[in-house]
Design a protein around this motif. Structure first.
Motif, PDB file in Angstrom:
ATOM      1  N   GLU A 175       0.827  -1.204   0.000  1.00  0.00           N
ATOM      2  CA  GLU A 175       0.000   0.000   0.000  1.00  0.00           C
ATOM      3  C   GLU A 175       0.865   1.259   0.000  1.00  0.00           C
ATOM      4  OE1 GLU A 175      -3.941   0.364   0.489  1.00  0.00           O
ATOM      5  OE2 GLU A 175      -3.134  -1.037  -0.979  1.00  0.00           O
ATOM      6  N   ALA A 176       2.007   1.195   0.702  1.00  0.00           N
ATOM      7  CA  ALA A 176       2.911   2.346   0.730  1.00  0.00           C
ATOM      8  C   ALA A 176       3.454   2.643  -0.665  1.00  0.00           C
ATOM      9  CB  ALA A 176       4.064   2.092   1.704  1.00  0.00           C
ATOM     10  N   ALA A 177       3.712   1.611  -1.436  1.00  0.00           N
ATOM     11  CA  ALA A 177       4.199   1.821  -2.804  1.00  0.00           C
ATOM     12  C   ALA A 177       3.129   2.491  -3.656  1.00  0.00           C
ATOM     13  CB  ALA A 177       4.613   0.481  -3.422  1.00  0.00           C
ATOM     14  N   TYR A 178       1.875   2.036  -3.546  1.00  0.00           N
ATOM     15  CA  TYR A 178       0.793   2.632  -4.332  1.00  0.00           C
ATOM     16  C   TYR A 178       0.549   4.078  -3.901  1.00  0.00           C
ATOM     17  CZ  TYR A 178       0.048  -2.378  -5.013  1.00  0.00           C
ATOM     18  OH  TYR A 178       0.235  -3.705  -5.277  1.00  0.00           O
ATOM     19  N   PHE A 179       0.617   4.321  -2.589  1.00  0.00           N
ATOM     20  CA  PHE A 179       0.452   5.687  -2.109  1.00  0.00           C
ATOM     21  C   PHE A 179       1.561   6.595  -2.630  1.00  0.00           C
ATOM     22  CE2 PHE A 179       2.494   8.496   0.982  1.00  0.00           C
ATOM     23  CZ  PHE A 179       1.584   9.536   1.007  1.00  0.00           C
ATOM     24  N   TYR A 180       2.794   6.128  -2.542  1.00  0.00           N
ATOM     25  CA  TYR A 180       3.928   7.014  -2.821  1.00  0.00           C
ATOM     26  C   TYR A 180       3.960   7.449  -4.281  1.00  0.00           C
ATOM     27  CZ  TYR A 180       8.503   9.079  -2.048  1.00  0.00           C
ATOM     28  OH  TYR A 180       9.542   9.968  -1.930  1.00  0.00           O
ATOM     29  N   THR A 181       3.549   6.587  -5.194  1.00  0.00           N
ATOM     30  CA  THR A 181       3.558   6.970  -6.604  1.00  0.00           C
ATOM     31  C   THR A 181       2.546   8.095  -6.861  1.00  0.00           C
ATOM     32  OG1 THR A 181       2.071   5.091  -7.014  1.00  0.00           O
ATOM     33  CG2 THR A 181       4.409   4.769  -7.479  1.00  0.00           C
ATOM     34  N   SER A 182       1.348   7.987  -6.287  1.00  0.00           N
ATOM     35  CA  SER A 182       0.348   9.050  -6.466  1.00  0.00           C
ATOM     36  C   SER A 182       0.791  10.341  -5.783  1.00  0.00           C
ATOM     37  CB  SER A 182      -1.006   8.598  -5.897  1.00  0.00           C
ATOM     38  OG  SER A 182      -1.500   7.482  -6.607  1.00  0.00           O
ATOM     39  N   TRP A 183       1.326  10.217  -4.590  1.00  0.00           N
ATOM     40  CA  TRP A 183       1.800  11.388  -3.859  1.00  0.00           C
ATOM     41  C   TRP A 183       2.937  12.070  -4.623  1.00  0.00           C
ATOM     42  CZ3 TRP A 183      -0.099  13.869   0.313  1.00  0.00           C
ATOM     43  CH2 TRP A 183       0.720  14.767   0.999  1.00  0.00           C
ATOM     44  N   MET A 184       3.807  11.277  -5.243  1.00  0.00           N
ATOM     45  CA  MET A 184       4.942  11.823  -5.972  1.00  0.00           C
ATOM     46  C   MET A 184       4.484  12.584  -7.215  1.00  0.00           C
ATOM     47  SD  MET A 184       7.941   9.775  -7.889  1.00  0.00           S
ATOM     48  CE  MET A 184       6.635   9.157  -8.910  1.00  0.00           C
ATOM     49  N   ILE A 185       3.437  12.105  -7.875  1.00  0.00           N
ATOM     50  CA  ILE A 185       2.922  12.814  -9.045  1.00  0.00           C
ATOM     51  C   ILE A 185       2.436  14.203  -8.651  1.00  0.00           C
ATOM     52  CG2 ILE A 185       1.050  12.841 -10.753  1.00  0.00           C
ATOM     53  CD1 ILE A 185       1.304   9.767 -10.846  1.00  0.00           C
ATOM     54  N   MET A 186       1.700  14.289  -7.544  1.00  0.00           N
ATOM     55  CA  MET A 186       1.232  15.609  -7.112  1.00  0.00           C
ATOM     56  C   MET A 186       2.363  16.462  -6.544  1.00  0.00           C
ATOM     57  SD  MET A 186      -1.666  16.460  -7.994  1.00  0.00           S
ATOM     58  CE  MET A 186      -1.595  18.029  -7.143  1.00  0.00           C
ATOM     59  N   THR A 187       3.381  15.833  -5.987  1.00  0.00           N
ATOM     60  CA  THR A 187       4.560  16.583  -5.559  1.00  0.00           C
ATOM     61  C   THR A 187       5.219  17.254  -6.753  1.00  0.00           C
ATOM     62  OG1 THR A 187       4.942  15.081  -3.694  1.00  0.00           O
ATOM     63  CG2 THR A 187       6.811  16.418  -4.419  1.00  0.00           C
ATOM     64  N   LEU A 188       5.239  16.552  -7.871  1.00  0.00           N
ATOM     65  CA  LEU A 188       5.789  17.125  -9.102  1.00  0.00           C
ATOM     66  C   LEU A 188       4.948  18.317  -9.560  1.00  0.00           C
ATOM     67  CD1 LEU A 188       7.880  16.862 -11.395  1.00  0.00           C
ATOM     68  CD2 LEU A 188       6.307  15.273 -12.515  1.00  0.00           C
ATOM     69  N   VAL A 189       3.626  18.194  -9.496  1.00  0.00           N
ATOM     70  CA  VAL A 189       2.751  19.300  -9.886  1.00  0.00           C
ATOM     71  C   VAL A 189       2.920  20.479  -8.931  1.00  0.00           C
ATOM     72  CG1 VAL A 189       0.345  19.998 -10.186  1.00  0.00           C
ATOM     73  CG2 VAL A 189       1.091  17.750 -10.975  1.00  0.00           C
ATOM     74  N   ASN A 190       3.106  20.183  -7.644  1.00  0.00           N
ATOM     75  CA  ASN A 190       3.259  21.243  -6.643  1.00  0.00           C
ATOM     76  C   ASN A 190       4.617  21.926  -6.693  1.00  0.00           C
ATOM     77  OD1 ASN A 190       0.678  20.882  -5.538  1.00  0.00           O
ATOM     78  ND2 ASN A 190       1.384  19.275  -4.151  1.00  0.00           N
ATOM     79  N   THR A 191       5.456  21.515  -7.644  1.00  0.00           N
ATOM     80  CA  THR A 191       6.759  22.156  -7.790  1.00  0.00           C
ATOM     81  C   THR A 191       6.617  23.640  -8.103  1.00  0.00           C
ATOM     82  OG1 THR A 191       7.812  20.113  -8.520  1.00  0.00           O
ATOM     83  CG2 THR A 191       8.902  22.148  -9.129  1.00  0.00           C
ATOM     84  N   GLY A 192       5.616  23.996  -8.902  1.00  0.00           N
ATOM     85  CA  GLY A 192       5.411  25.393  -9.265  1.00  0.00           C
ATOM     86  C   GLY A 192       5.167  26.280  -8.052  1.00  0.00           C
ATOM     87  N   PRO A 193       4.153  25.983  -7.213  1.00  0.00           N
ATOM     88  CA  PRO A 193       3.941  26.788  -6.013  1.00  0.00           C
ATOM     89  C   PRO A 193       5.116  26.738  -5.034  1.00  0.00           C
ATOM     90  CG  PRO A 193       1.983  25.518  -6.516  1.00  0.00           C
ATOM     91  CD  PRO A 193       3.047  25.041  -7.449  1.00  0.00           C
ATOM     92  N   SER A 194       5.807  25.607  -4.963  1.00  0.00           N
ATOM     93  CA  SER A 194       6.970  25.514  -4.073  1.00  0.00           C
ATOM     94  C   SER A 194       8.064  26.465  -4.519  1.00  0.00           C
ATOM     95  CB  SER A 194       7.496  24.075  -4.038  1.00  0.00           C
ATOM     96  OG  SER A 194       6.519  23.186  -3.535  1.00  0.00           O
ATOM     97  N   ALA A 195       8.336  26.503  -5.825  1.00  0.00           N
ATOM     98  CA  ALA A 195       9.344  27.430  -6.344  1.00  0.00           C
ATOM     99  C   ALA A 195       8.921  28.872  -6.113  1.00  0.00           C
ATOM    100  CB  ALA A 195       9.559  27.169  -7.838  1.00  0.00           C
ATOM    101  N   LEU A 196       7.636  29.144  -6.282  1.00  0.00           N
ATOM    102  CA  LEU A 196       7.131  30.494  -6.061  1.00  0.00           C
ATOM    103  C   LEU A 196       7.291  30.905  -4.602  1.00  0.00           C
ATOM    104  CD1 LEU A 196       5.676  32.959  -7.206  1.00  0.00           C
ATOM    105  CD2 LEU A 196       3.509  31.789  -6.774  1.00  0.00           C
ATOM    106  N   ALA A 197       7.027  29.985  -3.665  1.00  0.00           N
ATOM    107  CA  ALA A 197       7.170  30.303  -2.242  1.00  0.00           C
ATOM    108  C   ALA A 197       8.627  30.580  -1.879  1.00  0.00           C
ATOM    109  CB  ALA A 197       6.618  29.153  -1.399  1.00  0.00           C
ATOM    110  N   VAL A 198       9.545  29.791  -2.434  1.00  0.00           N
ATOM    111  CA  VAL A 198      10.970  30.003  -2.166  1.00  0.00           C
ATOM    112  C   VAL A 198      11.413  31.369  -2.686  1.00  0.00           C
ATOM    113  CG1 VAL A 198      13.288  29.201  -2.760  1.00  0.00           C
ATOM    114  CG2 VAL A 198      11.537  27.552  -2.104  1.00  0.00           C
ATOM    115  N   SER A 199      11.002  31.715  -3.906  1.00  0.00           N
ATOM    116  CA  SER A 199      11.381  33.005  -4.485  1.00  0.00           C
ATOM    117  C   SER A 199      10.716  34.157  -3.748  1.00  0.00           C
ATOM    118  CB  SER A 199      10.984  33.040  -5.968  1.00  0.00           C
ATOM    119  OG  SER A 199      11.609  31.989  -6.674  1.00  0.00           O
ATOM    120  N   LEU A 200       9.464  33.959  -3.326  1.00  0.00           N
ATOM    121  CA  LEU A 200       8.748  34.995  -2.588  1.00  0.00           C
ATOM    122  C   LEU A 200       9.452  35.310  -1.267  1.00  0.00           C
ATOM    123  CD1 LEU A 200       6.230  36.823  -2.315  1.00  0.00           C
ATOM    124  CD2 LEU A 200       5.034  34.853  -1.313  1.00  0.00           C
TER     125      LEU A 200
END
Length: 440
Positions: free
Chosen positions: A273-298
């Motif tokens: 179950e941890a493997a199935y969770f981590y793949t989905s979580w990682m996909i959204m982590t990739l999408v959240n890269t944009g706001p993360s970069a914006l927060a760091v620059s802000l």
């Protein structure tokens, strides 16, 4: 008769398109620089976990994701808020010698703390048995993991120093080396150390490679001088400790879902179950890269502009909406076509979770902007409180509901917590500081 300098009469060179864009919006250009680095790292990380899912059994992927999360957790604990404190302090510091001392002292503290907390963590009997077994009967593996966790925290602080120094190209080089080396080492580690340890060994090699890639441009910082480090540690204790502690508490609490959810899923649902969770979580982590970069620059640009940083928040919200709305829709619609890349069992077990995580993308992006503004305003109590609510809602909901609801419990807990905290942190952000309220 006066002779004029030909160079003085020649018209000034026209600035490049990038320079003109940077003059109009430093926040946007800094965000794009950080985003490109994080996105390359994220895409290659996605490829890494696809390869791991294809090469390793699901149980080994679950253990590897749990150990990777432990490394991230230990590295973030060891930062002690010094990355945020340096971001706020270095632009105001005029003395180069004092800046150098602060940086060297911070790197020493972070590396030592990372190794200390990791050694204490993996020795605890309450760590999940499947994770603990990797270390308890293999002292060299445990020693290597402890060392690399210290290096990971050091690398996080170095990235913030590079951003403040406007050396985003070096951040890109560091992340690229980290991702490429760990990806290339994945099949080799499988053959040399086996499936149980292969994923974390490949990740450790990537961490070392990333730090080596930063050595040349920062060799003056990486050359240890004990007297300079001692004065830097003393300066941190007297002038930066308060700011560092306030930022560390909030950052650590806010990051708990990222680091503890894989362990909770492993403990409550099993390594598969941890493997199935981590793949989905990682996909959204990739999408959240944009706001993360914006927060760091802000944070970096807000620290440079001081009281003039308020107008940056409106820009941050606009950039977030332009990126996150189409990105989250794409994930929600494209989930059935993305997850089968990892394998059919991943698509069957992670689809519904990924859709709930996608719905949480926009409120989580708002949370990151609000948290950055609270940090710039020094509202550490409000920041820590809302971060604690985000972590508690996600972790407790997942822990209690996962046995009955499966991985959907994680998605619903994360979505509900992000919505509540986005509203609450926005309200705190609009309130005046306590001193001003007392005067009125």
């Amino acid at each position: 008769m006066q002779t004029s300098d030909p160079k003085a009469q020649s018209p000034p060179a026209r600035p490049t398109r990038w320079a003109r864009l940077q003059a109009r919006s430093v926040l946007l250009t800094d965000t794009l620089a950080v985003f490109s680095s994080l996105m390359i790292n994220g895409v290659l990380g996605f490829v890494f976990w696809v390869a791991a899912a294809r090469l390793y059994p699901p149980a080994a992927v679950g253990i590897g994701s749990a150990l990777t999360s432990v490394m991230y957790l230990m590295g973030n604990i060891s930062r002690l808020g010094l990355d945020f404190a340096l971001t706020l302090a270095l632009p105001k510091e005029q003395s180069a010698a004092r800046r150098h001392a602060l940086i060297q002292g911070s790197l020493l503290i972070v590396a030592a703390m990372g190794m200390l907390v990791t050694a204490a963590f993996i020795g605890q009997p309450w760590v999940a048995a499947e994770t603990r077994s990797v270390f308890w009967h293999d002292p060299p593996m445990a020693a290597g993991f402890v060392t690399v966790c210290g290096l990971w925290g050091l690398g996080l602080v170095l990235e913030q120093i590079l951003l403040v120094s406007r050396r985003s190209a070096t951040i890109l080089r560091k992340n690229l080396a980290f991702s490429l080396i760990k990806l290339g080492a994945l099949p080799v580690a499988l053959l040399l150390v086996g499936p149980e340890q292969g994923i974390i060994v490949a990740t450790e090699l990537g961490v070392v490679a990333g730090l080596l890639a930063t050595w040349l441009p920062l060799r003056h910082l990486m050359t240890w001088r004990w007297r300079l480090m001692y004065s830097g540690v003393a300066e941190i204790r007297t002038s930066l400790a308060g700011s560092a502690l306030g930022n560390q508490v909030s950052a650590l609490i806010a990051g708990l879902p990222n680091w503890l959810l894989p362990l909770i899923v492993t403990e409550r649902g099993g390594a598969g179950e941890a493997a199935y969770f981590y793949t989905s979580w990682m996909i959204m982590t990739l999408v959240n890269t944009g706001p993360s970069a914006l927060a760091v620059s802000l944070l970096a640009e807000g620290a440079r502009q001081g009281g003039g940083s308020t107008h940056l928040i409106g820009k941050a919200y606009r950039y977030t909406g332009l990126f996150m709305v189409p990105a989250t829709l794409a994930v929600a619609v494209g989930a059935p076509y993305v997850l089968p890349i990892f394998g059919h069992e991943y698509a069957g077990n992670g689809l519904e979770l990924l859709r709930y995580l996608a719905l949480a993308g926009l409120p989580y992006a708002v949370v990151q902007i609000n948290f950055t503004k609270l940090r710039l305003d020094g509202k550490h109590l409000c920041l820590s409180g809302t971060a604690a609510l985000l972590a508690a809602g996600t972790l407790l909901g997942s822990y209690l509901l996962l046995p009955a609801w499966g991985l959907v419990a994680v998605g619903l807990s994360w979505l509900g917590s992000c919505l509540v905290v986005a509203v609450l942190s926005g309200w705190f952000m609009g309130r005046p500081p306590a001193q001003r309220r007392a005067q009125t």
